[in-house]
Design an enzyme around this catalytic site. Structure first.
Site, short mmCIF file in Angstrom:
data_model
loop_
_atom_site.label_atom_id
_atom_site.label_comp_id
_atom_site.label_asym_id
_atom_site.label_seq_id
_atom_site.Cartn_x
_atom_site.Cartn_y
_atom_site.Cartn_z
N SER A 139 0.85 -1.19 0.00
CA SER A 139 0.00 0.00 0.00
C SER A 139 0.88 1.24 0.00
O SER A 139 2.00 1.24 0.55
CB SER A 139 -0.92 0.06 1.22
OG SER A 139 -1.43 1.36 1.42
N TYR A 152 -2.70 0.70 10.74
CA TYR A 152 -2.50 0.34 9.34
C TYR A 152 -1.24 0.98 8.78
O TYR A 152 -0.39 0.31 8.18
CB TYR A 152 -3.71 0.77 8.52
CG TYR A 152 -3.64 0.43 7.05
CD1 TYR A 152 -3.76 -0.88 6.61
CD2 TYR A 152 -3.48 1.43 6.10
CE1 TYR A 152 -3.71 -1.20 5.26
CE2 TYR A 152 -3.44 1.13 4.74
CZ TYR A 152 -3.55 -0.18 4.34
OH TYR A 152 -3.49 -0.48 3.00
#
Length: 262
Positions: A139, A152
């Site tokens: 990501s 995250y």
């Protein structure tokens, strides 16, 4: 005239590929793309029904369960040979520093330690034969950050760091590593990101199939860093060149997000 990546795609015929978190989203797109290239694919997902549905669709083997614990079973399903391992399973854990410690622990376990455990299981065999390919779905948050999602963001930084370490440590011994770092992708994970996802990620979101195509292009060119959103390269450069300016810009985004929630 053959396409630029055709020789690479042809080389995938009969290779053993494992994709974790492949019951949907990016993982399912990767599994379909590898299967379409003639690879023998193992589809993993925590949801056994989803894993089976994708596997049945593409003529693959389903190995459901925790991504950290299925490497041995996946190896068996591929008759002892895993050529490419896609560490794709992930948790999009939101929250601040005040998030419950179990949320932090789960994010660390899935987003980082599952990769470490897979590498630990696979590397001895790969190093012995002098080849193997590890694909880490990271990501753009692993290169930059994500508002409203401390667990995250932090653990995706860890995933990127581990992929980077693998590459620098073993590339001279035939191990190839790729880190995929997209921004928004139209998956359930984007929906789960809520208002932060709508503000930051949704406007430039792409399809999971676009991520798979970006990976294949990057593998054909032997690139470590895979950027399905090319603009991320500029953001990453700006972050390194002028961190205070970059942080100020990100803080403006944080304030914009806070205003949306009021």
């Amino acid at each position: 005239m053959p396409s630029r990546g055709r020789p690479f795609v042809d080389s995938l015929q009969g290779t053993g590929v494992v994709v974790t978190g492949a019951g949907g989203g990016i993982g399912a797109a990767l599994a379909r793309r590898f299967a379409a290239s003639g690879a023998r694919v193992v589809v993993n997902d925590l949801d056994a029904g989803k894993a089976k549905a994708v596997a049945d669709e593409i003529g693959a083997r389903a190995v459901p369960g925790d991504a950290s614990e299925i490497v041995a079973e996946a190896v068996d399903a591929l008759d002892g040979t895993v050529d490419i391992y896609c560490a794709n399973a992930g948790l999009a854990s939101g929250g601040t520093e005040a998030a419950d410690e179990q949320i932090w622990a789960d994010a660390w376990d899935v987003n980082v330690m599952a990769h470490v455990r897979a590498a630990k299981a696979l590397l001895p065999g790969w190093l012995e034969r002098g080849s193997g390919r590890f694909v880490s779905t990271v990501s753009a948050a692993g290169l930059l950050t994500m508002v409203g999602a401390a667990p995250y963001s932090v653990t995706k930084h860890g995933a990127y760091a581990f992929a980077e370490w693998l590459s620098l440590t073993y590339r001279h011994r035939g191990i190839k590593v790729h880190a995929i770092c997209p921004q928004g992708v139209r998956t359930d994970m984007l929906t789960a990101a809520g208002s932060a996802g709508e503000l930051v990620l949704a406007p430039t979101a792409i399809e999971p199939e676009d991520v798979a195509e970006a990976l294949f292009a990057g593998m054909a060119e032997e690139r470590f860093l895979i950027l399905p959103h090319p603009e991320v390269a500029g953001y990453y450069e700006a972050r390194a060149a002028s961190p205070d300016r970059w942080l100020s810009n990100m803080n403006h985004l944080q304030q914009k997000w806070e205003a949306v929630q009021k």
